[in-house]
Design an enzyme around this catalytic site. Sequence first.
Site, PDB file in Angstrom:
ATOM      1  N   TYR A 173       0.840  -1.198   0.000  1.00  0.00           N
ATOM      2  CA  TYR A 173       0.000   0.000   0.000  1.00  0.00           C
ATOM      3  C   TYR A 173       0.878   1.253   0.000  1.00  0.00           C
ATOM      4  O   TYR A 173       2.107   1.180  -0.049  1.00  0.00           O
ATOM      5  CB  TYR A 173      -0.965  -0.038   1.180  1.00  0.00           C
ATOM      6  CG  TYR A 173      -1.945  -1.195   1.127  1.00  0.00           C
ATOM      7  CD1 TYR A 173      -2.768  -1.376   0.017  1.00  0.00           C
ATOM      8  CD2 TYR A 173      -2.031  -2.116   2.166  1.00  0.00           C
ATOM      9  CE1 TYR A 173      -3.659  -2.434  -0.049  1.00  0.00           C
ATOM     10  CE2 TYR A 173      -2.920  -3.187   2.107  1.00  0.00           C
ATOM     11  CZ  TYR A 173      -3.731  -3.345   0.987  1.00  0.00           C
ATOM     12  OH  TYR A 173      -4.615  -4.404   0.913  1.00  0.00           O
ATOM     13  N   ARG A 221       2.968  -1.295  10.885  1.00  0.00           N
ATOM     14  CA  ARG A 221       3.063  -2.603  10.213  1.00  0.00           C
ATOM     15  C   ARG A 221       3.984  -2.470   9.013  1.00  0.00           C
ATOM     16  O   ARG A 221       3.851  -1.539   8.212  1.00  0.00           O
ATOM     17  CB  ARG A 221       1.677  -3.099   9.779  1.00  0.00           C
ATOM     18  CG  ARG A 221       1.728  -4.541   9.270  1.00  0.00           C
ATOM     19  CD  ARG A 221       0.376  -5.209   9.173  1.00  0.00           C
ATOM     20  NE  ARG A 221       0.506  -6.607   9.552  1.00  0.00           N
ATOM     21  CZ  ARG A 221      -0.410  -7.541   9.312  1.00  0.00           C
ATOM     22  NH1 ARG A 221      -1.543  -7.226   8.697  1.00  0.00           N
ATOM     23  NH2 ARG A 221      -0.215  -8.787   9.693  1.00  0.00           N
ATOM     24  N   CYS A 351      -7.662 -21.887   2.913  1.00  0.00           N
ATOM     25  CA  CYS A 351      -8.214 -22.149   1.574  1.00  0.00           C
ATOM     26  C   CYS A 351      -8.354 -20.887   0.741  1.00  0.00           C
ATOM     27  O   CYS A 351      -8.555 -20.949  -0.468  1.00  0.00           O
ATOM     28  CB  CYS A 351      -9.558 -22.849   1.698  1.00  0.00           C
ATOM     29  SG  CYS A 351     -10.866 -21.835   2.444  1.00  0.00           S
ATOM     30  N   CYS A 354     -11.958 -16.609   1.949  1.00  0.00           N
ATOM     31  CA  CYS A 354     -12.197 -15.256   2.465  1.00  0.00           C
ATOM     32  C   CYS A 354     -11.630 -14.197   1.533  1.00  0.00           C
ATOM     33  O   CYS A 354     -12.263 -13.171   1.268  1.00  0.00           O
ATOM     34  CB  CYS A 354     -11.600 -15.111   3.857  1.00  0.00           C
ATOM     35  SG  CYS A 354      -9.867 -15.593   4.002  1.00  0.00           S
TER      36      CYS A 354
END
Length: 655
Positions: A173, A221, A351, A354
Amino acid sequence: MFNNLFSKGKIGCMDTKNRIVMTSMGNHLGNPDGTMSKADIAFYGARAKGGVGVIFTEVSMVEESRGRGNLCQISVADDKYIPGLKELADEIHKYNSKIVIQIYHPGRQGISAVNGNLPMLAPSAIECQCVHQPTVAMTTDEVSDMVEKFILAAVRVKKSGIDGVEVHGAHGYLVNQFLSPHTNHRIDKYGGSFENRLRFLEEIVIGIKERCGKDFPLVVRLSVDEFYETIGLPEEGLHLKDGVKIAERMEQLGVDAIDVSSGTYETMNTAWEPSSFDQGWKINLAETIKKSVKIPVIGVSVIREPEYADQIIADGKVDFVGSARQHFGDPEWSNKAKEGKTNEIRKCISCLHCMEVLMSSDITKLPCQCAINIQSGRELDYSNFIEDGDGRTVAIIGAGPAGLEAARVLAMRKFKPVIFEKSDKIGGQLEFANKPPKKEKINWLIDYLRVQSEKLGIEIRLDSTPTIEDLKELNPYAVFVAQGSNPIMPKSILGIDGKEVLSITDILSGRIKLKGKKIGVVGSGMTGLETAELLAETGNEVSLFEMADNIGPGLFFQNLIDIMGRTLKDGVHLYPKHKLIKIENGKLTFELMENNEIKDYSFDNVIISLGTRSNNKLIEEININFDIVKILGDASKPGRIRNAMETGFVNAYNL
């Protein structure tokens, strides 16, 4: 139990009841106007109630004209959003948990269509090779203005009673784009040298500390390694040595904790990992940062098991253990770990359902979904299990994920589910899905459903195919049919019944084992790809054929990238645009879709992977003989794990 994991922690002046962090995860639950929705508050509240020590929200907008990630995202770009944030804080604080708002701007990874059809702002006009959106370089004044927007957003977060703020400088980002030499080619004070590339983040951090004070926790982060070598660009981007220098500078500026991650959209599988990535695969990143700074370090690395989480704290690799998807899959992970009920944890199977849903949410209008936890994101809809079953029997045919999930919910509602399963074990299609390489996490779901069945006293009759008379003997209130599906073996293909022709289930069940053979696999859906990989790994020469223009049509790109990388390494030969016409003694005849040419290939064995068809056995008779009949999972319509779990849950919840 897990004394390290459940020891108290501290981030700046913020005390935490344990070392468990739910890291940021998009959910598309915000109101379209950017305010906090009731569903969003319920979503985070469930995780706080579940025992998480610190919750980081999804990315929140600091600027709305070109700073949106999606159409239902929370915003902190105006004072009008403060009341909603306060309501969120109040909910989380009920459970003695802490809440941190993550602030960001997507930069070149944003989508123009949800940002007024304007080009995306970035340090340099370098288009992201994942989202391919028009991109424009920010002027120096625009950069300074954006710094102020980040600072003002943090001020609003503090005013709302939220416990802290996290600046998102990871995952490609805008802040990450300024930090990385791959995306920052500027020649002004915000580009060029390492010090100049760091300036954008530095000014944000300094401004937040000045305006919010030292007593307001600030976390940053970072993608401390962008892993561009995974896409053939080993010299590009940030590497761990760069991440260390950035983290050290953040500590000098007064940042209270470093949240260590990795990757960008272009190297997405190192940020949001598919199922092939092992627990702990990148914990060395957090460990390296922790050795370089004295402030707390939050580490993520496909962390699923409390035993592992506790150990990495004990080993001094991290101060806080972070995960997003695990707490999405089971909001009660923390409480279950603390109570020693680790076998009851619903472990995320990686998986990526989401992520697939989130990336299409602006089109489908669907909020977040979890393949294995139907309540996630639907807490307001599915939180009241009415215990009105009164011991009434519900017969369930099939102990796959649909039948087992239905039985779990029915038992919670005080019905008496009785499951008939034709095989000698539970799991249904999951017992095929867990056989290819790197699919061991599927066993976690089977284990969870087994433990729940045992805990709830659900009767399961293995090796049992019921007749109508068997069902009538139970005098059931309802009959749930979850008898799965069977492989499609098209009779229109001449030679499909040949002895050398096998189905996917012949291989994945282990009934037939092949080694040292020349094998043709027809159909490149995920099952075909995984079977080709399995056969290649067991010493066969494998060719994979697909009628569509490309291998893996319709597959989620992250999973496709992941498995294609492995199948190519295994030497699987790929043949798209090939339509199978006939099979004769191991010779496959194809029509080439580009030019209608006919071409033959010879193999020892042929594996057909052309999908599945619902097993309709007995359904008509069952409908005639019983008043309430529900068709679940593949028996209704062949699909993936989410389809099976959802039909089982919803029908049992609403019965």
